[in-house]
Write a protein that holds these residues in place. Structure first.
Motif, PDB file in Angstrom:
ATOM      1  N   ASN A 122     -42.949 131.850  38.778  1.00  0.00           N
ATOM      2  CA  ASN A 122     -42.934 133.255  38.352  1.00  0.00           C
ATOM      3  C   ASN A 122     -44.152 133.573  37.489  1.00  0.00           C
ATOM      4  O   ASN A 122     -44.734 134.655  37.591  1.00  0.00           O
ATOM      5  CB  ASN A 122     -41.648 133.590  37.604  1.00  0.00           C
ATOM      6  CG  ASN A 122     -40.447 133.649  38.520  1.00  0.00           C
ATOM      7  OD1 ASN A 122     -40.587 133.859  39.732  1.00  0.00           O
ATOM      8  ND2 ASN A 122     -39.265 133.463  37.951  1.00  0.00           N
ATOM      9  N   GLN A 123     -44.527 132.662  36.613  1.00  0.00           N
ATOM     10  CA  GLN A 123     -45.692 132.866  35.749  1.00  0.00           C
ATOM     11  C   GLN A 123     -46.961 132.960  36.595  1.00  0.00           C
ATOM     12  O   GLN A 123     -47.825 133.804  36.338  1.00  0.00           O
ATOM     13  CB  GLN A 123     -45.783 131.703  34.760  1.00  0.00           C
ATOM     14  CG  GLN A 123     -46.785 131.895  33.674  1.00  0.00           C
ATOM     15  CD  GLN A 123     -46.283 132.837  32.598  1.00  0.00           C
ATOM     16  OE1 GLN A 123     -45.832 133.948  32.868  1.00  0.00           O
ATOM     17  NE2 GLN A 123     -46.357 132.374  31.366  1.00  0.00           N
ATOM     18  N   CYS A 124     -47.078 132.084  37.591  1.00  0.00           N
ATOM     19  CA  CYS A 124     -48.239 132.119  38.477  1.00  0.00           C
ATOM     20  C   CYS A 124     -48.264 133.411  39.293  1.00  0.00           C
ATOM     21  O   CYS A 124     -49.338 133.961  39.580  1.00  0.00           O
ATOM     22  CB  CYS A 124     -48.249 130.917  39.410  1.00  0.00           C
ATOM     23  SG  CYS A 124     -48.820 129.402  38.618  1.00  0.00           S
ATOM     24  N   THR A 138     -53.287 124.103  30.488  1.00  0.00           N
ATOM     25  CA  THR A 138     -54.022 124.531  31.665  1.00  0.00           C
ATOM     26  C   THR A 138     -53.128 124.381  32.889  1.00  0.00           C
ATOM     27  O   THR A 138     -52.585 123.314  33.149  1.00  0.00           O
ATOM     28  CB  THR A 138     -55.289 123.673  31.850  1.00  0.00           C
ATOM     29  OG1 THR A 138     -56.078 123.759  30.676  1.00  0.00           O
ATOM     30  CG2 THR A 138     -56.086 124.148  33.045  1.00  0.00           C
ATOM     31  N   VAL A 139     -52.963 125.488  33.630  1.00  0.00           N
ATOM     32  CA  VAL A 139     -52.113 125.528  34.821  1.00  0.00           C
ATOM     33  C   VAL A 139     -52.951 126.020  35.979  1.00  0.00           C
ATOM     34  O   VAL A 139     -53.661 127.017  35.857  1.00  0.00           O
ATOM     35  CB  VAL A 139     -50.894 126.448  34.609  1.00  0.00           C
ATOM     36  CG1 VAL A 139     -50.050 126.512  35.863  1.00  0.00           C
ATOM     37  CG2 VAL A 139     -50.068 125.997  33.425  1.00  0.00           C
ATOM     38  N   THR A 140     -52.889 125.312  37.088  1.00  0.00           N
ATOM     39  CA  THR A 140     -53.602 125.737  38.288  1.00  0.00           C
ATOM     40  C   THR A 140     -52.591 126.370  39.234  1.00  0.00           C
ATOM     41  O   THR A 140     -51.668 125.724  39.696  1.00  0.00           O
ATOM     42  CB  THR A 140     -54.288 124.544  38.973  1.00  0.00           C
ATOM     43  OG1 THR A 140     -55.135 123.900  38.039  1.00  0.00           O
ATOM     44  CG2 THR A 140     -55.074 124.988  40.183  1.00  0.00           C
ATOM     45  N   GLN A 176     -55.419 128.857  34.982  1.00  0.00           N
ATOM     46  CA  GLN A 176     -54.944 129.731  33.913  1.00  0.00           C
ATOM     47  C   GLN A 176     -54.648 128.899  32.657  1.00  0.00           C
ATOM     48  O   GLN A 176     -54.309 127.729  32.746  1.00  0.00           O
ATOM     49  CB  GLN A 176     -53.656 130.459  34.326  1.00  0.00           C
ATOM     50  CG  GLN A 176     -53.724 131.202  35.629  1.00  0.00           C
ATOM     51  CD  GLN A 176     -54.608 132.418  35.541  1.00  0.00           C
ATOM     52  OE1 GLN A 176     -54.759 133.025  34.482  1.00  0.00           O
ATOM     53  NE2 GLN A 176     -55.208 132.790  36.654  1.00  0.00           N
ATOM     54  N   GLN A 177     -54.780 129.545  31.506  1.00  0.00           N
ATOM     55  CA  GLN A 177     -54.392 128.937  30.231  1.00  0.00           C
ATOM     56  C   GLN A 177     -53.117 129.638  29.770  1.00  0.00           C
ATOM     57  O   GLN A 177     -53.125 130.838  29.497  1.00  0.00           O
ATOM     58  CB  GLN A 177     -55.483 129.136  29.165  1.00  0.00           C
ATOM     59  CG  GLN A 177     -56.667 128.256  29.326  1.00  0.00           C
ATOM     60  CD  GLN A 177     -56.394 126.832  28.838  1.00  0.00           C
ATOM     61  OE1 GLN A 177     -55.257 126.414  28.664  1.00  0.00           O
ATOM     62  NE2 GLN A 177     -57.463 126.097  28.624  1.00  0.00           N
TER      63      GLN A 177
END
Length: 143
Positions: free
Chosen positions: A121-123, A137-139, A131-132
């Protein structure tokens, strides 16, 4: 000495014929050739067999690897032991551990699934790319 039936009677006063012992019996060939087993002490009495003991051990081990199978096998071992009137601590421990591990596994699966849904959901909100989020760090995949 008086005679009775042509045999001298050493005791003429009783009137009974003399009693002679029977001739010695011939030795039994079978008895002489058969060895006599030595007398041994009686062995210790056998312990009662616990029919659920092996299943209790298997259920205890399965509790650590495959909780549902551990529950089933431990329960069967516990029931068989109780029907025989014996206790089975390993089956009881396997049953308890299997239930606890199964509950922990379900809680862990729900927590991981919840975290995965939150991340997806965040992505979706942020879009694709790196993304930070709160210093992490999330890809996220590109759309």
């Amino acid at each position: 000495m008086s005679e009775l039936n042509g045999v001298p009677n050493p005791h003429p006063s009783d009137g009974q014929p003399p009693v002679t012992p029977p001739p010695p019996a011939a030795p039994d060939a079978y008895a002489a050739s058969t060895p006599v087993a030595p007398a041994y002490a009686q062995p210790y009495p056998q312990a009662e067999v616990n029919p659920g003991r092996t299943l209790g051990i298997v259920g205890f081990i399965l509790a650590f690897f495959v909780s549902p199978a551990g529950i089933i096998v431990s329960a069967i071992g516990l029931v068989r032991s109780r029907k025989a009137g014996q206790k089975n601590g390993l089956a009881l421990a396997g049953l308890i551990l299997s239930i606890v591990f199964l509950i922990l596994t379900v809680v862990l699966i729900v927590a991981v699934a919840g975290a995965a849904v939150a991340l997806v959901n965040q992505c979706a909100d942020l879009g694709g790319g790196v993304q930070q989020i709160n210093g992490v760090t999330v890809t996220c995949p590109s759309r």
